[in-house]
Scaffold this motif. Structure first.
Motif, mmCIF file in Angstrom:
data_model
loop_
_atom_site.group_PDB
_atom_site.id
_atom_site.type_symbol
_atom_site.label_atom_id
_atom_site.label_comp_id
_atom_site.label_asym_id
_atom_site.label_seq_id
_atom_site.Cartn_x
_atom_site.Cartn_y
_atom_site.Cartn_z
ATOM 1 N N GLN A 3 -42.227 7.388 -15.547
ATOM 2 C CA GLN A 3 -42.631 8.261 -14.449
ATOM 3 C C GLN A 3 -44.002 7.849 -13.930
ATOM 4 O O GLN A 3 -44.229 7.823 -12.720
ATOM 5 C CB GLN A 3 -42.677 9.720 -14.901
ATOM 6 C CG GLN A 3 -41.328 10.378 -14.982
ATOM 7 C CD GLN A 3 -41.452 11.839 -15.380
ATOM 8 O OE1 GLN A 3 -42.376 12.199 -16.106
ATOM 9 N NE2 GLN A 3 -40.537 12.647 -14.913
ATOM 10 N N GLN A 4 -44.892 7.538 -14.851
ATOM 11 C CA GLN A 4 -46.220 7.099 -14.434
ATOM 12 C C GLN A 4 -46.142 5.756 -13.715
ATOM 13 O O GLN A 4 -46.834 5.548 -12.725
ATOM 14 C CB GLN A 4 -47.159 6.991 -15.636
ATOM 15 C CG GLN A 4 -47.676 8.318 -16.110
ATOM 16 C CD GLN A 4 -48.677 8.180 -17.225
ATOM 17 O OE1 GLN A 4 -48.652 7.218 -17.980
ATOM 18 N NE2 GLN A 4 -49.559 9.157 -17.334
ATOM 19 N N ARG A 5 -45.284 4.896 -14.195
ATOM 20 C CA ARG A 5 -45.125 3.585 -13.548
ATOM 21 C C ARG A 5 -44.651 3.750 -12.105
ATOM 22 O O ARG A 5 -45.201 3.143 -11.187
ATOM 23 C CB ARG A 5 -44.146 2.730 -14.340
ATOM 24 C CG ARG A 5 -43.913 1.360 -13.728
ATOM 25 C CD ARG A 5 -43.032 0.505 -14.637
ATOM 26 N NE ARG A 5 -42.526 -0.667 -13.967
ATOM 27 C CZ ARG A 5 -43.229 -1.770 -13.730
ATOM 28 N NH1 ARG A 5 -44.477 -1.829 -14.118
ATOM 29 N NH2 ARG A 5 -42.689 -2.800 -13.109
ATOM 30 N N ALA A 7 -45.008 6.401 -10.279
ATOM 31 C CA ALA A 7 -46.076 7.064 -9.529
ATOM 32 C C ALA A 7 -47.134 6.057 -9.086
ATOM 33 O O ALA A 7 -47.628 6.115 -7.956
ATOM 34 C CB ALA A 7 -46.711 8.160 -10.373
ATOM 35 N N PRO A 46 -52.136 7.378 -21.505
ATOM 36 C CA PRO A 46 -51.471 8.179 -20.472
ATOM 37 C C PRO A 46 -52.403 9.147 -19.736
ATOM 38 O O PRO A 46 -52.268 9.332 -18.529
ATOM 39 C CB PRO A 46 -50.401 8.952 -21.234
ATOM 40 C CG PRO A 46 -50.180 8.198 -22.482
ATOM 41 C CD PRO A 46 -51.480 7.534 -22.805
ATOM 42 N N ILE A 49 -54.477 7.106 -17.305
ATOM 43 C CA ILE A 49 -53.621 6.673 -16.197
ATOM 44 C C ILE A 49 -53.399 7.829 -15.235
ATOM 45 O O ILE A 49 -53.483 7.673 -14.015
ATOM 46 C CB ILE A 49 -52.280 6.121 -16.722
ATOM 47 C CG1 ILE A 49 -52.517 4.822 -17.501
ATOM 48 C CG2 ILE A 49 -51.303 5.891 -15.574
ATOM 49 C CD1 ILE A 49 -51.302 4.308 -18.233
ATOM 50 N N GLN A 50 -53.138 9.022 -15.786
ATOM 51 C CA GLN A 50 -52.926 10.200 -14.939
ATOM 52 C C GLN A 50 -54.181 10.519 -14.128
ATOM 53 O O GLN A 50 -54.093 10.864 -12.951
ATOM 54 C CB GLN A 50 -52.520 11.410 -15.803
ATOM 55 C CG GLN A 50 -51.986 12.563 -15.016
ATOM 56 C CD GLN A 50 -50.739 12.213 -14.226
ATOM 57 O OE1 GLN A 50 -49.898 11.445 -14.677
ATOM 58 N NE2 GLN A 50 -50.633 12.748 -13.033
ATOM 59 N N ILE A 53 -54.341 8.092 -11.299
ATOM 60 C CA ILE A 53 -53.348 8.442 -10.273
ATOM 61 C C ILE A 53 -53.887 9.573 -9.401
ATOM 62 O O ILE A 53 -53.786 9.528 -8.169
ATOM 63 C CB ILE A 53 -51.998 8.811 -10.911
ATOM 64 C CG1 ILE A 53 -51.343 7.575 -11.534
ATOM 65 C CG2 ILE A 53 -51.059 9.447 -9.885
ATOM 66 C CD1 ILE A 53 -50.111 7.876 -12.361
#
Length: 83
Positions: A3-5, A7, A46, A49-50, A53
């Motif tokens: 999901q992060q990828r 995003a 994570p 990363i969030q 984002i």
């Protein structure tokens, strides 16, 4: 993780699209954007990363606001003759 990828990829595509109207030129914008994304590509935390984002989404909103202001000023100049 995927999901992060997705995003991050969507954020990159959105920023590339917004970069077309960048005042200093698309090539400069694309090079800088690519450099930032490559620099942070090794990040695995994570939460970090969030956070990145969220910062990228903030940058998207700021660029959109900048373009809206530019359009507003152009329209104002065009229709209201400053004397």
């Amino acid at each position: 993780m995927s999901q992060q990828r997705s995003a991050v990829i969507n954020l990159y595509k959105t920023l590339l699209h917004l970069g077309r109207d960048w005042p200093q030129g698309y090539d400069l914008f694309r090079k800088r954007l690519h450099k930032v994304f490559i620099k942070n590509s090794e990040e695995t935390d994570p939460k970090k990363i969030q956070t990145m984002i969220k910062h990228g989404e903030y940058v998207v909103k700021e660029i959109e606001a900048l373009y809206m202001l530019k359009k507003y000023r152009t329209m104002k100049r065009r229709y209201y003759d400053e004397k």
